[in-house]
Each structure stands twice: as C-alpha cells, then as structure tokens.
Design a protein around this motif. Structure first.
Motif, PDB file in Angstrom:
ATOM      1  N   HIS A  69       0.809  -1.211   0.000  1.00  0.00           N
ATOM      2  CA  HIS A  69       0.000   0.000   0.000  1.00  0.00           C
ATOM      3  C   HIS A  69       0.849   1.270   0.000  1.00  0.00           C
ATOM      4  O   HIS A  69       0.448   2.282  -0.573  1.00  0.00           O
ATOM      5  CB  HIS A  69      -0.965  -0.019   1.189  1.00  0.00           C
ATOM      6  N   VAL A  70       2.035   1.221   0.628  1.00  0.00           N
ATOM      7  CA  VAL A  70       2.936   2.368   0.535  1.00  0.00           C
ATOM      8  C   VAL A  70       3.347   2.591  -0.916  1.00  0.00           C
ATOM      9  O   VAL A  70       3.319   3.714  -1.442  1.00  0.00           O
ATOM     10  CB  VAL A  70       4.176   2.168   1.428  1.00  0.00           C
ATOM     11  N   GLU A  71       3.711   1.517  -1.577  1.00  0.00           N
ATOM     12  CA  GLU A  71       4.140   1.642  -2.968  1.00  0.00           C
ATOM     13  C   GLU A  71       2.961   2.007  -3.876  1.00  0.00           C
ATOM     14  O   GLU A  71       3.149   2.670  -4.896  1.00  0.00           O
ATOM     15  CB  GLU A  71       4.802   0.348  -3.423  1.00  0.00           C
ATOM     16  N   ALA A  72       1.746   1.569  -3.489  1.00  0.00           N
ATOM     17  CA  ALA A  72       0.577   1.965  -4.275  1.00  0.00           C
ATOM     18  C   ALA A  72       0.390   3.475  -4.234  1.00  0.00           C
ATOM     19  O   ALA A  72       0.066   4.109  -5.250  1.00  0.00           O
ATOM     20  CB  ALA A  72      -0.670   1.251  -3.748  1.00  0.00           C
ATOM     21  N   TYR A  73       0.610   4.081  -3.076  1.00  0.00           N
ATOM     22  CA  TYR A  73       0.505   5.532  -2.986  1.00  0.00           C
ATOM     23  C   TYR A  73       1.617   6.219  -3.754  1.00  0.00           C
ATOM     24  O   TYR A  73       1.408   7.267  -4.353  1.00  0.00           O
ATOM     25  CB  TYR A  73       0.505   5.981  -1.530  1.00  0.00           C
ATOM     26  N   ILE A  74       2.801   5.623  -3.713  1.00  0.00           N
ATOM     27  CA  ILE A  74       3.901   6.216  -4.476  1.00  0.00           C
ATOM     28  C   ILE A  74       3.587   6.204  -5.971  1.00  0.00           C
ATOM     29  O   ILE A  74       3.820   7.180  -6.691  1.00  0.00           O
ATOM     30  CB  ILE A  74       5.216   5.474  -4.193  1.00  0.00           C
ATOM     31  N   GLY A 124      -7.364  -2.473   5.963  1.00  0.00           N
ATOM     32  CA  GLY A 124      -6.859  -2.416   7.319  1.00  0.00           C
ATOM     33  C   GLY A 124      -5.382  -2.172   7.411  1.00  0.00           C
ATOM     34  O   GLY A 124      -4.884  -1.720   8.414  1.00  0.00           O
ATOM     35  N   SER A 125      -4.584  -2.493   6.368  1.00  0.00           N
ATOM     36  CA  SER A 125      -3.143  -2.251   6.395  1.00  0.00           C
ATOM     37  C   SER A 125      -2.806  -1.270   5.294  1.00  0.00           C
ATOM     38  O   SER A 125      -1.916  -1.491   4.488  1.00  0.00           O
ATOM     39  CB  SER A 125      -2.382  -3.556   6.206  1.00  0.00           C
ATOM     40  N   THR A 126      -3.577  -0.197   5.199  1.00  0.00           N
ATOM     41  CA  THR A 126      -3.424   0.746   4.097  1.00  0.00           C
ATOM     42  C   THR A 126      -3.018   2.109   4.604  1.00  0.00           C
ATOM     43  O   THR A 126      -3.044   2.380   5.801  1.00  0.00           O
ATOM     44  CB  THR A 126      -4.754   0.886   3.324  1.00  0.00           C
ATOM     45  N   TRP A 127      -2.663   2.949   3.653  1.00  0.00           N
ATOM     46  CA  TRP A 127      -2.305   4.325   3.968  1.00  0.00           C
ATOM     47  C   TRP A 127      -3.466   5.233   3.601  1.00  0.00           C
ATOM     48  O   TRP A 127      -4.179   5.004   2.641  1.00  0.00           O
ATOM     49  CB  TRP A 127      -1.085   4.743   3.154  1.00  0.00           C
ATOM     50  N   TRP A 128      -3.676   6.285   4.408  1.00  0.00           N
ATOM     51  CA  TRP A 128      -4.680   7.268   4.023  1.00  0.00           C
ATOM     52  C   TRP A 128      -4.094   8.642   4.254  1.00  0.00           C
ATOM     53  O   TRP A 128      -3.264   8.862   5.115  1.00  0.00           O
ATOM     54  CB  TRP A 128      -5.972   7.080   4.818  1.00  0.00           C
ATOM     55  N   TRP A 129      -4.531   9.531   3.445  1.00  0.00           N
ATOM     56  CA  TRP A 129      -3.967  10.878   3.507  1.00  0.00           C
ATOM     57  C   TRP A 129      -4.701  11.709   4.543  1.00  0.00           C
ATOM     58  O   TRP A 129      -5.907  11.645   4.706  1.00  0.00           O
ATOM     59  CB  TRP A 129      -4.098  11.562   2.133  1.00  0.00           C
ATOM     60  N   GLY A 130      -3.942  12.538   5.254  1.00  0.00           N
ATOM     61  CA  GLY A 130      -4.555  13.445   6.216  1.00  0.00           C
ATOM     62  C   GLY A 130      -5.335  14.541   5.514  1.00  0.00           C
ATOM     63  O   GLY A 130      -6.176  15.186   6.104  1.00  0.00           O
ATOM     64  N   ARG A 131      -5.030  14.768   4.234  1.00  0.00           N
ATOM     65  CA  ARG A 131      -5.791  15.763   3.478  1.00  0.00           C
ATOM     66  C   ARG A 131      -5.857  15.280   2.030  1.00  0.00           C
ATOM     67  O   ARG A 131      -5.082  14.430   1.594  1.00  0.00           O
ATOM     68  CB  ARG A 131      -5.108  17.133   3.554  1.00  0.00           C
ATOM     69  N   LYS A 132      -6.755  15.832   1.255  1.00  0.00           N
ATOM     70  CA  LYS A 132      -6.880  15.462  -0.158  1.00  0.00           C
ATOM     71  C   LYS A 132      -5.644  15.915  -0.930  1.00  0.00           C
ATOM     72  O   LYS A 132      -5.187  17.038  -0.774  1.00  0.00           O
ATOM     73  CB  LYS A 132      -8.119  16.150  -0.761  1.00  0.00           C
ATOM     74  N   THR A 133      -5.112  15.002  -1.742  1.00  0.00           N
ATOM     75  CA  THR A 133      -3.950  15.350  -2.574  1.00  0.00           C
ATOM     76  C   THR A 133      -4.176  14.786  -3.970  1.00  0.00           C
ATOM     77  O   THR A 133      -3.468  13.900  -4.418  1.00  0.00           O
ATOM     78  CB  THR A 133      -2.666  14.760  -1.987  1.00  0.00           C
ATOM     79  N   PRO A 134      -5.180  15.297  -4.668  1.00  0.00           N
ATOM     80  CA  PRO A 134      -5.523  14.711  -5.969  1.00  0.00           C
ATOM     81  C   PRO A 134      -4.552  15.073  -7.076  1.00  0.00           C
ATOM     82  O   PRO A 134      -4.533  14.393  -8.086  1.00  0.00           O
ATOM     83  CB  PRO A 134      -6.916  15.280  -6.235  1.00  0.00           C
ATOM     84  N   HIS A 135      -3.776  16.128  -6.948  1.00  0.00           N
ATOM     85  CA  HIS A 135      -2.940  16.569  -8.060  1.00  0.00           C
ATOM     86  C   HIS A 135      -1.507  16.792  -7.588  1.00  0.00           C
ATOM     87  O   HIS A 135      -1.025  17.905  -7.505  1.00  0.00           O
ATOM     88  CB  HIS A 135      -3.494  17.851  -8.686  1.00  0.00           C
ATOM     89  N   ILE A 136      -0.834  15.725  -7.242  1.00  0.00           N
ATOM     90  CA  ILE A 136       0.563  15.796  -6.805  1.00  0.00           C
ATOM     91  C   ILE A 136       1.430  15.229  -7.919  1.00  0.00           C
ATOM     92  O   ILE A 136       1.181  14.135  -8.416  1.00  0.00           O
ATOM     93  CB  ILE A 136       0.781  14.994  -5.516  1.00  0.00           C
ATOM     94  N   SER A 137       2.429  15.950  -8.299  1.00  0.00           N
ATOM     95  CA  SER A 137       3.288  15.502  -9.404  1.00  0.00           C
ATOM     96  C   SER A 137       4.109  14.307  -8.979  1.00  0.00           C
ATOM     97  O   SER A 137       4.465  14.165  -7.807  1.00  0.00           O
ATOM     98  CB  SER A 137       4.228  16.633  -9.824  1.00  0.00           C
ATOM     99  N   PRO A 138       4.432  13.415  -9.940  1.00  0.00           N
ATOM    100  CA  PRO A 138       5.260  12.253  -9.608  1.00  0.00           C
ATOM    101  C   PRO A 138       6.619  12.654  -9.058  1.00  0.00           C
ATOM    102  O   PRO A 138       7.216  11.906  -8.301  1.00  0.00           O
ATOM    103  CB  PRO A 138       5.384  11.526 -10.949  1.00  0.00           C
ATOM    104  N   GLN A 139       7.118  13.832  -9.432  1.00  0.00           N
ATOM    105  CA  GLN A 139       8.441  14.232  -8.947  1.00  0.00           C
ATOM    106  C   GLN A 139       8.406  14.562  -7.454  1.00  0.00           C
ATOM    107  O   GLN A 139       9.375  14.362  -6.747  1.00  0.00           O
ATOM    108  CB  GLN A 139       8.939  15.460  -9.727  1.00  0.00           C
ATOM    109  N   ARG A 140       7.278  15.083  -6.976  1.00  0.00           N
ATOM    110  CA  ARG A 140       7.196  15.481  -5.575  1.00  0.00           C
ATOM    111  C   ARG A 140       6.753  14.350  -4.660  1.00  0.00           C
ATOM    112  O   ARG A 140       7.130  14.304  -3.501  1.00  0.00           O
ATOM    113  CB  ARG A 140       6.185  16.633  -5.409  1.00  0.00           C
ATOM    114  N   LEU A 141       5.994  13.389  -5.180  1.00  0.00           N
ATOM    115  CA  LEU A 141       5.371  12.392  -4.318  1.00  0.00           C
ATOM    116  C   LEU A 141       6.371  11.572  -3.516  1.00  0.00           C
ATOM    117  O   LEU A 141       6.210  11.408  -2.310  1.00  0.00           O
ATOM    118  CB  LEU A 141       4.472  11.477  -5.164  1.00  0.00           C
TER     119      LEU A 141
END
Length: 524
Positions: A201-206, A223-240
């Motif tokens: 799930h970490v790599e899925a978010y990456i 149950g073993s997943t990551w969730w964002w504290g805030r919405k991040t729908p438009h994050i560039s691959p370079q920053r993620l």
C-alpha cells in the motif's frame, strides 16, 4: 568398518555413466538429475538397517534389485528378495517401501530398503545400488537439502530436524519437534505477510496516489493501508516520493499491527538467549565455602563420580565440568574450588578460576554446610555471593541462584542452629539423598526460566542466525518509523520483510545453506 563399506559403495558408483554435477562447494546440486542412496539408520550391527534412495532412478533401482520386478503399492511394505544386478546373487530378504514423488520426504521418487543389519548385508546392498546407472552415494545432509529445495521443508524446519536428531533431553526434543512442525516458520511468515501488505500500500501511494481515476477509498481498504490526512488529488510524480510522512498516516488498524509486530520482535529477541541455552545447555555452577559438599552434589546430580570427595578442605582446586540432563534440561554442570583465601599459589589460582566461572553462570547453586552456618566462611559467602546475586534486578538476563543447605542429616529436629538471617533455601543431605526431589523440582523451575519451557512458551530462537535476522527486522522498522520520505519508508519495509524471508530460507546464500546442512549425517 562402516567407513570401508561406504568407500566400497562409492567406488562401485564411479563410472562413465555417473550422473553427478557438482558446484564449487563440492556438494551436489539438488535436482541435478542424479539419484542418491545412503545408509539412513545408525552405523554398527543392528537388527534392521534402513537404506534409502531419492531421485528419478529410484523406481528403476528397485526393479533391478528385487524380484518380482514390478513396483509395490505406494507407501505399503512389501517383502522382496534382493539380488545383485551384476551377478544375480541373492543378497537378503528385505521389506521395501516405494514413495513416488512428490508425496515423499524429499519430494522426489524415494525407496527404502529395510534389510538385516549385519555389515555383510549392508555392504552388499550398498555396492549393488552403486552399480546401478544413475545412482551415486549421497553427501552429508543431501536428502534433507533436496526436501528443502523442493519446498517440503523451510529452513527453520530443517534446523528443527537437525536439533531433533541431536536432542539429548526432553526439553530439547520438545523444542525441536515444535520447530520441525513449523511453529517458528509460521510465525515469521505471518509477520512477513503484515509487512508485505503495508509495503504494497505504501508503494501503491507512491505509484498511484495522484490518479484521479481511482475510486475514492480504494487505497484505504484492507486495514493495512495508507490514508492521507488531506486530499492530494494533483501531486506531481516528482514530488510524491519526497513527501514527508507527517503528511500521511497509517490507518489505525495498520498502526496497531506495526506496533504489535515491534513489540513481538522485541520480546522474542529478549528471549533469544533462552533458546540458545536450551539448544547448547545452561551453565550451572556449584559454589560455596570449602567442605560444604559441592563435589558430593555434583556427583549426585550427574550420577557418576565426577569429582573427588574428601573431608580435607581444598580438595577441588580446578573447575571440573560435566554435561548432564537435569529435570529434562541440558546443563553444563561445574564443580569449583571452595571460596576462601588460598593457602598456596595453586589453590589461589583455583579460587580465581572459580570466581571467574561464577560470573559466567546462568544458574548458581550456592552450597553451605547447614551445621556450620555461623562460621566466618559461611557468613562471608552469604554477604558476598548470595547477597550480590539477590540484589540484581529480576530479569531474564540476570543470574539466578538457589541456596542449598547441605548435611541436613547432621541437624537436630529443630532445624539449622543459630546463625545469620537466611534467604529462601533448600535443605539437602547428599549422604542420604533426603531433599533431592525438592532440589530437582526447584531446578526444573529455575531452568525453565533460564532456558524457556518448550511445552508452553512461544517458539524460541535457538540459533544466532534467528537472532540476527529478527534484530535486522526490528532495526529496519525503526528506520521506517523515523523516515520522512515515502520512498525511504518503503525501502525500510522491504529490508524488514527481507530479513524475515531469509530466516525461513527465502533468498538464502549457498554458503549459509552449506553451513546448516553439513551437520547432518550422510543418510539424512
């Protein structure tokens, strides 16, 4: 004689049609196409000897050596006449068992010949097998190595099998059986599965955290997943990959699992010395003033005359050690010189060695003469050795002590005479044996705390290799918690999972496997 029989079998197996490929280590490669054979039962004259084969030519060898030539029913014993394939000379009437792969110990076609255990019979059958094309003598541990290569055993189960073969006490047998049954392997696989889900799930978010096409909540499931504290729908691959982990949190369920895993790893690592003591033996040192009965107790516990017993003080001047089975636990029992100011250079050296061995002890049996508790030597021993050990903070790593008052047969019915205040103690008479049962029961409880109780405790770490990989996993989880970068966090999880995988045999190097399998006998 038995070494000569094996040499004859090896010579018979040599020839232009020998199907053996070897690695640089000198051990045959599992699955190389060769069929191996060996004497699997103990060496020496016996009623029945077991000779086994494993490999694709096992069925062919069975047909060649037996009459009739057809294969018996799988996993059913069949009485057959064994004959030399070269001369046709009868060798023995034997029970044969046919185990077609993959339902066999090694996962390959296997045959067992249960022959009469005389040297001539065993020699004849081994030479006959060596003359069959495609068969060669097995290397040490090669049957088990093939079982490992074919997925029949993982590495911790292989180690459990080795420990079972070498077990000398009830506790060692219980622990080895639990490890052979896969308890430690199952535990590690469960931990690895927890890390695999977190890593996935970490790599899925990456990789997909910015994908607007993902249904909302998909990455948060399981149950073993990551969730964002805030919405991040438009994050560039370079920053993620360089986002701080403070911007994202583990779900409560996953956080609980990671923390529980850390706690479990820490607990098992704290118990690591217990498992190693159970495998190699706990160090029990008998100490006390001169003439307290230390040598008599060592002889009584070991059930043989290990030490010289004499009324003359200072008889024991060196450390005498003997391995014994105490209440089902393996113990290295040490008899030491009486603790006093030596009257000569030899005795002084003996006392120095006794104090040195005392510092290395897992369990101290402190001996005093019950009829002489008020003497200066007894009071000094209580004030130094007994009091200092009793003052240690209770933990699994601290030394343990049992105070034994010997020569109870010399006491009056009222018990020990006037003397210093005594901590909890046991009364014993090495002369009559009175009190021995109580001492053995107390030793059983103390040794269960020192070595672990394989009947009730969680799976123990019996080898330094286990401790190394669990410590590596725990260290990697520490890096994971401190990481401020998703890519680094994923790598830490990957390293932690790798340690657990290697503990059960995944990704192990050939050098490690060679070390583990070389301790097996040839027929195993």
């Amino acid at each position: 004689m038995w070494r000569g029989l094996w040499t004859l079998a090896a010579q018979a197996a040599r020839g232009p049609r020998r199907l053996c490929t070897r690695r640089s280590s000198g051990a045959p490669a599992p699955g190389s196409g060769a069929t191996i054979f060996a004497l699997s039962s103990g060496q020496g004259r016996c009623g029945i000897a077991v000779i086994r084969t494993s490999g694709p030519a096992s069925g062919h060898a069975l047909r060649i050596l037996t009459a009739p030539r057809d294969l018996p029913l799988a996993r059913h014993a069949s009485l057959r006449l064994l004959s030399d394939p070269r001369s046709g000379e009868p060798l023995d009437r034997a029970l044969v068992l046919w185990f077609p792969g993959p339902q066999s110990f090694t996962g390959e076609d296997c045959v067992e010949f249960h022959v009469h255990g005389g040297p001539a019979v065993v020699s004849g059958v081994l030479q006959a097998l060596g003359s069959v094309p495609g068969l060669r003598p097995a290397e040490a541990g090669e049957f088990t190595r093939r079982a490992f290569a074919n997925g029949k055993l993982n590495l911790t189960e292989v180690e459990g099998l080795a420990d079972l073969i070498h077990a000398e006490t009830e506790a060692q047998r219980r622990q080895a059986l639990r490890q052979l049954d896969g308890e430690l392997g199952h535990l590690c696989r469960g931990w690895a599965e927890t890390l695999t889900k977190a890593l996935a799930h970490v790599e899925a978010y990456i990789d997909f955290g910015e994908d607007d096409n993902l249904e909302e909540g998909v990455l948060e499931q399981g149950g073993s997943t990551w969730w964002w504290g805030r919405k991040t729908p438009h994050i560039s691959p370079q920053r993620l990959p360089s986002l701080s982990l403070s911007a994202c949190l583990l779900s409560p369920t996953a956080d609980i699992k990671v923390r529980a895993l850390e706690v479990a790893l820490g607990a098992h690592l704290r118990d690591a010395r217990r498992g190693q003591r159970l495998r190699s033996g706990a160090h029990v040192v008998v100490t006390g003033p001169p003439n307290a009965g230390k040598s008599s107790l060592v002889n009584l516990l070991s059930r043989k005359p290990v030490s010289i017993v004499s009324p003359e003080p200072g008889t024991t001047r060196d450390v005498l050690e003997t391995p014994v089975d105490l209440a089902g636990f393996p113990v290295l029992l040490s008899d030491t010189a009486g603790l006093r100011e030596g009257v000569g250079p030899v005795e002084q050296e003996g006392v120095r060695r006794a104090r040195e061995r005392l510092e290395q002890a897992d369990l101290i049996l402190a001996m005093l003469d019950a009829s002489d508790l008020a003497s200066p030597s007894s009071c000094n021993f209580l004030a130094t050795v007994v009091a200092s050990v009793g003052a240690q903070s209770p933990s699994d790593s601290s030394q343990r002590l049992l105070l034994v008052l010997n020569k109870s047969d010399l006491l009056s019915p009222e018990g020990p005479g006037p003397g210093p205040d005594l901590p909890p103690h046991l009364l014993l008479s090495c002369l009559t044996g009175e009190g021995l049962d109580g001492l053995l029961e107390a030793l059983r409880k103390e040794l269960a705390a020192v070595c672990g109780d394989p009947s009730t405790d969680p799976p123990l770490l019996t080898r330094a290799r286990h401790q190394h990989h669990l410590q590596g996993c725990l260290d990697a989880l520490g890096h994971y918690k401190q990481s401020k970068d998703l890519a680094l966090a994923a790598e830490a999880l990957r390293v932690a999972r790798g340690h657990l995988t290697r503990l059960t045999g995944g990704g192990g190097t050939e050098e490690i496997l060679d070390i583990i399998f070389r301790d097996f006998c040839v027929g195993k």
